[in-house]
Design an enzyme around this catalytic site. Structure first.
Site, PDB file in Angstrom:
ATOM      1  N   THR A 104       0.341  -0.778   0.176  1.00 16.27           N
ATOM      2  CA  THR A 104       0.003   0.515  -0.507  1.00 16.27           C
ATOM      3  C   THR A 104       0.968   1.538  -0.544  1.00 16.27           C
ATOM      4  O   THR A 104       1.760   1.066   0.643  1.00 16.27           O
ATOM      5  CB  THR A 104      -0.813  -0.088   1.200  1.00 16.27           C
ATOM      6  OG1 THR A 104      -1.408  -1.176   0.856  1.00 16.27           O
ATOM      7  CG2 THR A 104      -2.149   0.801   1.051  1.00 16.27           C
ATOM      8  N   ASN A 142      -2.122  -4.498  -1.957  1.00 17.04           N
ATOM      9  CA  ASN A 142      -2.411  -5.599   0.164  1.00 17.04           C
ATOM     10  C   ASN A 142      -0.865  -5.994   0.608  1.00 17.04           C
ATOM     11  O   ASN A 142      -0.446  -4.935   0.870  1.00 17.04           O
ATOM     12  CB  ASN A 142      -2.941  -6.756  -0.034  1.00 17.04           C
ATOM     13  CG  ASN A 142      -3.828  -7.209   0.830  1.00 17.04           C
ATOM     14  OD1 ASN A 142      -4.117  -5.927   1.802  1.00 17.04           O
ATOM     15  ND2 ASN A 142      -4.046  -8.240   1.800  1.00 17.04           N
ATOM     16  N   ASP A 188      -8.828  -9.428   2.370  1.00 17.04           N
ATOM     17  CA  ASP A 188      -9.127  -8.468   3.598  1.00 17.04           C
ATOM     18  C   ASP A 188     -10.064  -8.901   3.610  1.00 17.04           C
ATOM     19  O   ASP A 188     -11.020  -8.007   4.478  1.00 17.04           O
ATOM     20  CB  ASP A 188      -8.636  -6.935   2.479  1.00 17.04           C
ATOM     21  CG  ASP A 188      -8.145  -6.889   2.810  1.00 17.04           C
ATOM     22  OD1 ASP A 188      -7.237  -6.542   3.577  1.00 17.04           O
ATOM     23  OD2 ASP A 188      -7.164  -5.350   2.137  1.00 17.04           O
ATOM     24  N   SER A 215      -8.521  -0.090   4.919  1.00 11.33           N
ATOM     25  CA  SER A 215      -8.810   0.439   6.151  1.00 11.33           C
ATOM     26  C   SER A 215      -8.261   1.748   4.587  1.00 11.33           C
ATOM     27  O   SER A 215      -8.093   2.676   6.078  1.00 11.33           O
ATOM     28  CB  SER A 215      -7.774   0.013   7.029  1.00 11.33           C
ATOM     29  OG  SER A 215      -8.523  -1.175   7.446  1.00 11.33           O
ATOM     30  N   GLY A 241      -0.618   0.988   5.559  1.00 13.50           N
ATOM     31  CA  GLY A 241      -0.097   0.711   7.056  1.00 13.50           C
ATOM     32  C   GLY A 241      -1.348  -0.401   7.316  1.00 13.50           C
ATOM     33  O   GLY A 241      -1.644   0.033   9.308  1.00 13.50           O
ATOM     34  N   GLY A 242      -2.352  -0.799   6.549  1.00  8.22           N
ATOM     35  CA  GLY A 242      -3.726  -1.884   7.288  1.00  8.22           C
ATOM     36  C   GLY A 242      -4.252  -0.780   8.185  1.00  8.22           C
ATOM     37  O   GLY A 242      -4.497   0.469   8.084  1.00  8.22           O
TER      38      GLY A 242
HETATM   39  O1  DON Z   1      -7.375  -2.297   2.155  1.00  9.09           O
HETATM   40  C1  DON Z   1      -6.505  -2.307   3.042  1.00  9.09           C
HETATM   41  O2  DON Z   1      -7.086  -2.011   4.136  1.00  9.09           O
HETATM   42  C2  DON Z   1      -5.185  -3.321   3.059  1.00  9.09           C
HETATM   43  N1  DON Z   1      -5.130  -4.072   1.414  1.00  9.09           N
HETATM   44  C3  DON Z   1      -4.320  -2.290   3.317  1.00  9.09           C
HETATM   45  C4  DON Z   1      -2.801  -3.012   2.912  1.00  9.09           C
HETATM   46  C5  DON Z   1      -1.700  -1.748   3.462  1.00  9.09           C
HETATM   47  O3  DON Z   1      -1.680  -1.222   4.346  1.00  9.09           O
HETATM   48  C6  DON Z   1      -0.080  -2.819   3.530  1.00  9.09           C
HETATM   49  N2  DON Z   1       0.903  -2.081   4.251  1.00  9.09           N
HETATM   50  N3  DON Z   1       1.825  -1.466   3.751  1.00  9.09           N
END
Ligand code: DON
Length: 601
Positions: free
Chosen positions: A410, A430, A452, A482, A503-504
């Site tokens: 991300t 992801n 997710d 997120s 950052g998830g």
């Molecule tokens: O959409 C989401 O919430 C996740 N796929 C985001 C993943 C993410 O931020 C990975 N980061 N380092």
């Protein structure tokens, strides 16, 4: 827009030393130098930062047209579009395409994105380029012998959902860009064809994932050396197949990707290799404009992304809760309590997320979640002195009726221009290199966004997030995200801030921290992005704190009953601020070697 040759092509404002000075004068703590490993979720998906060089240079710039992204070459690509006479939309698209090439562990055309865009005429758009589950996907597809198998949703063919990023970028380009579609690809194609120097972050990601990458021969051929070893920092990565793919999309449009040779090649390969993604899934993909979530925070209009993102809902919900407390005052007089309140509001919001949130095209997501009256009832559950454990989610008053049903690893990058176009795009495959699958001949890293979804009740995903039936898998459904591109307008409806992060789940809390730093503490955007962050996602029941948070605050949080866990960096954020002198200020995250830049027409 009549851009002329640059007077000052890349306005370079505070360098690393100045950033350090600013950090020290604003009381912002530092990263400890050496051995720094930033964590964004579980350690397997940590975002590596730079050990001996923990402070990125050139993470702030100001001017009339600005851009910030996690990679200098992507920021350069954005600036090069301004130089050609493009606007912020062109600049953002060129940056996103370049990230596909130079930062493919985080995002790319094999993934998806969510964007908040403000156009020069004052329109605000929430564009959903999130991936969709293939039509053969089903609720229990990751159960083996009745048990969820997270490896299947994280790596390999079954993890891949239909990519959405290109559809969204194309729509933005045709409706709001100035430059021709094919011009936006020039930097990305050049970096794929002629190569670029691998930086320390990418080198770390490749070596960190090398064992899994080796399971996929084509991915190993593209991302590893001929002898199978990972590239080192400073070595050149050439991606001729990706250059060819990008050139075809540049010349022939997205039909080539969604209804042409790309979809066909991927579909056939998936059929032969245990995947379910088909050419029909590509043909059926549609990006969607959704109704943005708007909430009023201390006089500011905060605009966020609705489902399938959880970001806009929970940022609005947390801000609504915080509105019940004198936060601007507390940041001056009792910062420990301010951090404690953030953590408690986060807990309440993430408990609701786990129960209520999912793709609103498929399930009811109560609009009441962002109702200020509901937030007041939640605020009353918070003790200002002690941590409370919230055992479950709560129920907003209008849970049954009001839904967000608009029918109608991300990265975050952001651009803005002197005409009033603002773009905030969060884009992802992801986790690192997504599914790790590159279909032979394409060069494109395919996402693992299927992870997710909640693959089974109470089964944590790669980010430790749990979910309910609302986020169960269904054909054509979009997995909950997120990602939280956010825009703030002042009382005259002028845009004054845009931000977002990677950052998830820590995206939500990082964006929240930037909002409260700018709106409550009056910090500059650079200081707001640098400010230490705290994070709580309800489950696990722990307060995650950045190492830079002063020890005294951590001790105080422990005293209030929080179990704390320290990490080097929580999320990687980019932001832009407008100040009343007419300047735009871009800040990229100093936690990685990111870049902000400006262009004066
Ligand atoms: O959409 C989401 O919430 C996740 N796929 C985001 C993943 C993410 O931020 C990975 N980061 N380092």
């Amino acid at each position: 827009m009549a851009h002329t040759e640059p007077r000052n092509s890349l306005a370079r404002t505070p360098n690393r030393r100045q950033w350090l000075q600013r950090a020290s004068t604003t009381g912002i703590g530092f990263f400890a130098a050496g051995n720094m490993v930033a964590s964004l979720g579980s350690s397997a998906f940590s975002h590596p930062t730079v050990a001996e060089q923990p402070f990125a240079d050139e993470t702030y710039a100001s001017g009339k047209n600005v851009a910030a992204s996690v990679h200098p070459l992507a920021t350069e690509a954005a600036i090069s579009m301004f130089r050609k006479g493009g606007n912020a939309i062109d600049a953002a698209i060129a940056a996103a395409l370049t990230l596909s090439v130079v930062d493919s562990h985080n995002s790319g055309i094999g993934g998806g994105c969510l964007a908040i865009v403000r156009t020069a005429n004052g329109q605000v758009l929430a564009l959903d380029g999130r991936e969709m589950a293939p039509k053969l996907a089903h609720r229990d597809m990751y159960l083996r012998n009745g048990k969820p198998d997270g490896t299947l949703s994280q790596d390999g063919p079954l993890a891949v959902a239909t990519p959405g990023q290109l559809a969204a970028l194309y729509d933005l380009s045709t409706k709001h860009g100035y430059l021709r579609w094919r011009d936006l690809f020039e930097p990305a194609i050049a970096h794929a064809e002629y190569g670029f120097q691998i930086d320390r972050v990418l080198a770390g990601r490749i070596s960190g994932e090398a064992d899994i990458i080796r399971r996929y021969p084509e991915t190993a051929r593209v991302l590893l050396k001929r002898n199978g070893s990972p590239y080192a920092q400073g070595e050149l990565l050439l991606q001729p197949d990706l250059a060819t793919t990008l050139t075809s999309i540049a010349n022939e449009g997205i039909e080539w990707f969604y209804r042409g040779p790309f979809a066909k090649t991927v579909g056939e390969w998936m059929g032969q290799n245990g995947g379910i993604l088909s050419a029909d899934d590509f043909a059926a993909y549609q990006c969607k404009y959704r109704e943005p979530i708007r909430s009023l925070y201390r006089g500011y209009d905060v605009i966020g992304m609705p489902p399938p993102s959880s970001g806009g809902v929970h940022i609005a919900q947390i801000l609504n809760i915080l509105q019940d407390f004198p936060l601007p005052e507390l940041w001056k007089t009792d910062r420990n309590q301010a951090y404690h309140l953030l953590l408690e509001a986060m807990q309440l919001a993430f408990a609701d997320r786990a129960y209520w949130l999912g793709d609103s095209d498929f399930v009811k997501v109560p609009r009441g979640l962002v109702d200020p009256t509901y937030a007041r009832t939640l605020a009353q559950k918070i003790s200002r002195s002690q941590k409370t454990r919230f055992a479950t989610h709560h129920v907003p008053a209008d849970a049954a009726t009001n839904v967000f049903d608009d029918r109608k690893h991300t990265t975050h990058l952001t651009t803005a221009d002197q005409l009033g176009n603002w773009v905030a795009i969060t884009s992802t495959v992801n986790t690192s290199f997504g599914s790790k699958v590159i279909v032979p001949g394409t060069g494109v890293v395919l996402n693992n966004e299927m992870d997710d979804f909640s693959i089974a009740p109470n089964t944590p995903n790669a980010f430790g997030l749990v979910g309910s039936e609302n986020n169960a898998i269904a054909p054509g459904k979009r997995p909950l995200s997120s990602m939280s591109p956010t825009l703030v307008l002042n009382d005259k409806k002028q845009p004054i801030l845009s931000c977002g992060a990677a950052g998830g789940p820590k995206i939500i809390t990082a964006v929240l921290r930037i909002l409260t730093a700018v709106l409550d503490e009056n910090l500059s955007v650079a200081d707001a992005v640098a400010a230490p962050r705290v994070h709580h996602q309800w489950q696990p029941d722990e307060a995650v704190v950045e190492e830079r948070l002063p020890d005294s605050v951590v001790a105080d949080l422990k005293g209030r009953g929080h179990t704390t866990r320290s990490i080097a960096a929580s999320a990687i954020a980019q932001a832009i601020q407008w100040t009343s002198d007419g300047n735009l200020h871009a800040a990229s995250d100093p936690r990685v070697p990111s870049r902000a830049a400006a262009y004066e027409a």
